[in-house]
Enzyme design. Structure first.
Site: not given
Ligand code: CAO
Length: 430
Positions: A226, A402-404, A406
Site C-alpha cells: 500500500p 509502505d503504509h503498513r 510507516i
C-alpha cells in the site's frame, strides 16, 4: 456412402423453453466440420453452442437471431456423410425426436447431444492443452484476455463454452490470498487482447531482459504494497553555492559532484533519525527488521532498462567520495558491468530524475525496503522571506512509503527533516 440431407434439431436442453438464438455462425452453403459451432442459445443462466453433428454442407437455416426455440426445434438441414454413426452415438431420447408433422417429406433428422454445465478450474491445477472452442467463444475469451488453453471445457466432448470462460474469470477473481497476507494472485480482470494493427501502423519490439525482470518486480511491489507518496520541497540555494565551489575544487581529480551526492548523504541522516524507514518487514509480515547499516540504492537509467546499484556504508563516506562512487556505479550499470552483488543489500532507494526534468512523481518502493525517495529537477521559484518574495532554488522531493509500516505523520516528519538538512548542509556534519 451416399450423401443425404438431414435435419438438425435442438437437443434436450432440459426444462428450458423458448430459448433465444443469439448468434448464428454459419450460412447456407458453408462446409462445416464435425463439432463446429452452428449457433448459440442463451438461457437466463447459460450460453450454449450447438455444434454440427458431422461434417457436411449447410443446406437450409430454419431460424434467425432472436428466434425462441426449444428441445426438438428444427434449426438447419445439412448434407453429409456418416450421420448414422453420429446418430447412433447420441442420447436415445433426442435421437428419436420426431420431425414436425407440418413438413412435407422431411429428411431424416440428426440429434445433437445435451449441452452440459460449464466447469472452471483454478489456475494452479491447469496444464496447457489444445483448446476446443467455437470462433465466437475464442473471440469472447480474447476480449477478456483469457487463455483458452487454461480452461477445461464443460461442453460436448470437452468444448469450451461461454459459461466456461465466465466461470474461469469468476474463479480467478475469487482466488484467495496466499498465506502471510500477501496476495498471490490479484483479483483483477485479465487485460483485453487488442489487435492494434486494426487502428494503424505498428511495430512490435520485445522487452529487454532487464525490463522483463524489473517489470515483474515493479508490478509485484506496486500491487502488494500500500503506497502513499508524500511530496515536499527543499530550498537548496545555499547547497548549490557550496556544490559549485566543491566542483571547482574537485575538478582536478576528475570528480563531478551533482546534487544527488548531497541527497544521498542527507537521506542517510534522515534514516538515522527515523529508523523505521531503514527497515523491512520479515517474511511473516509481523516483525520489522531494523537495519544498523546504511546501504542506499540509486536507480540508474540504462539503455537496457532500470538498474539499482547500491552505495554501501553511506554514513562512512564524504560527499566527494559518494559522488565518485555514484559516477562509477552508474557507468558500470550502463556498460552492463554491474555484478549482482552490487545490487544487493540496499536499505532504501533514491530515484533521481533531476538531471532530466519534471516536478514530483510517485516512485515505486523497492521491496523489501519500505520507502523510496523520488528527486525531481530543482528550479528557481519565488519564496516569501521576511516580507518579500526572493528567488530560491527549490528541489521537489517525493517520498513513497509502505503504509503498513510507516504512517503519514512519520513520512511528513521525514521529508521535513530532509528538507531542513538540504537547506542547511552544515547539518550533515552533526
Ligand atoms: N536538479 C537540477 N539539476 C540536477 C539535479 C536536480 N535534482 N540532479 C542532477 N542535476 C544536474 C546535474 O548537476 C548535472 O548537471 P551538469 O551536467 O550541468 O553538471 C545534470 O543534471 C546531469 O546529472 P546526471 O543525471 O548525470 O547525474 P546525477 O548524479 O544527478 O544522476 C543517475 C545519476 C545515475 C541517477 C542518473 O544519471 C540517472 O540515471 N537518472 C535516472 C534515474 C531513473 O531513471 N529513475 C527513474 C526510476 S523509475 O523508472
Amino acid at each position: 456412402m451416399a450423401k443425404e440431407i438431414k435435419q438438425i434439431i435442438v437437443p434436450d436442453i432440459g426444462d428450458y423453453k423458448n430459448v433465444p438464438v443469439i448468434e448464428i455462425m454459419v450460412k447456407v452453403g458453408d462446409t462445416v466440420a464435425a463439432e463446429q459451432s452452428l449457433l448459440t442459445l442463451e438461457t437466463d443462466k447459460a450460453t450454449m453452442d450447438v455444434p454440427a453433428p458431422f461434417a457436411g454442407v449447410i443446406k437450409e437455416i430454419k431460424v434467425k437471431v432472436g428466434d425462441a426455440i426449444s428441445t426438438g426445434s428444427l434449426i438447419m438441414t445439412i448434407e453429409g456423410e456418416g450421420a448414422s454413426t453420429i446418430v447412433a452415438s447420441e442420447p436415445p431420447p433426442v435421437a428419436t425426436t420426431p420431425v414436425p408433422a407440418t413438413q412435407a417429406a422431411p429428411p431424416p433428422h440428426v440429434a445433437i447431444p445435451s449441452l452440459t454445465p460449464a466447469t472452471a478450474i483454478p489456475h494452479g491445477e491447469l496444464t496447457a492443452r489444445k483448446s476446443h472452442a467455437s470462433p465466437s467463444i475464442r473471440k469472447f475469451a480474447r476480449e477478456l484476455g483469457v487463455d483458452l488453453s487454461r480452461i477445461k471445457g464443460g461442453g460436448i466432448k470437452g468444448r469450451v463454452t461461454k459459461n466456461d470462460v465466465q466461470n474461469f474469470v469468476k474463479a480467478a477473481l475469487n482466488q484467495p490470498q496466499a498465506a502471510g497476507g500477501m496476495p498471490g494472485g490479484m483479483a483483477v480482470l485479465p487485460m483485453p487482447v487488442i489487435n492494434f494493427a486494426k487502428f494503424g501502423e505498428i511495430e512490435t519490439r520485445p522487452l529487454s531482459r532487464i525490463q522483463k525482470i524489473s517489470g515483474a518486480n515493479l508490478h509485484r511491489n506496486w500491487v502488494t504494497i500500500p503506497h502513499i507518496t508524500q511530496h515536499d520541497e527543499a530550498d537548496i540555494t545555499e547547497m548549490e553555492i557550496f556544490r559549485k565551489k566543491l566542483n571547482e575544487e574537485y575538478a582536478a581529480q576528475g570528480i563531478k559532484i551533482t546534487p544527488l551526492a548531497f541527497v544521498l548523504k542527507a537521506v542517510m541522516t534522515a534514516l538515522q533519525q527515523f529508523p523505521d524507514f531503514n527497515a523491512s518487514l520479515d517474511a511473516s509480515g509481523e516483525n520489522l527488521v531494523l537495519k544498523k547499516y546504511f546501504h542506499i540504492g540509486v536507480a540508474v537509467d540504462t539503455p537496457e532498462g532500470l538498474m539499482v546499484p547500491v552505495v554501501r556504508d553511506v554514513e562512512q563516506k564524504g560527499i566527494a567520495q559518494l559522488a565518485k562512487e555514484l559516477a562509477e556505479l552508474s557507468a558500470k550499470a550502463r556498460d552492463k558491468k554491474l555484478p549482482a552483488t552490487d545490487m544487493q543489500g540496499g536499505c532504501f532507494s533514491i530515484s533521481s530524475l533531476g538531471g532530466i526534468g519534471g516536478s514530483f512523481f510517485t516512485p515505486i518502493i523497492n521491496a523489501p525496503e519500505v520507502a523510496i525517495l523520488g528527486v525531481s529537477k530543482a528550479t528557481m521559484k519565488p519564496v516569501y522571506v521576511e516580507g518579500a518574495f526572493v528567488p530560491r532554488l527549490i528541489l521537489p522531493l517525493s517520498l513513497s512509503y509502505d503504509h503498513r509500516v510507516i504512517d503519514g505523520a512519520a513520512a511528513a516528519r521525514f521529508t521535513t527533516y530532509l528538507a531542513q538538512v538540504l537547506a542547511d548542509v552544515r547539518r550533515l556534519a552533526l
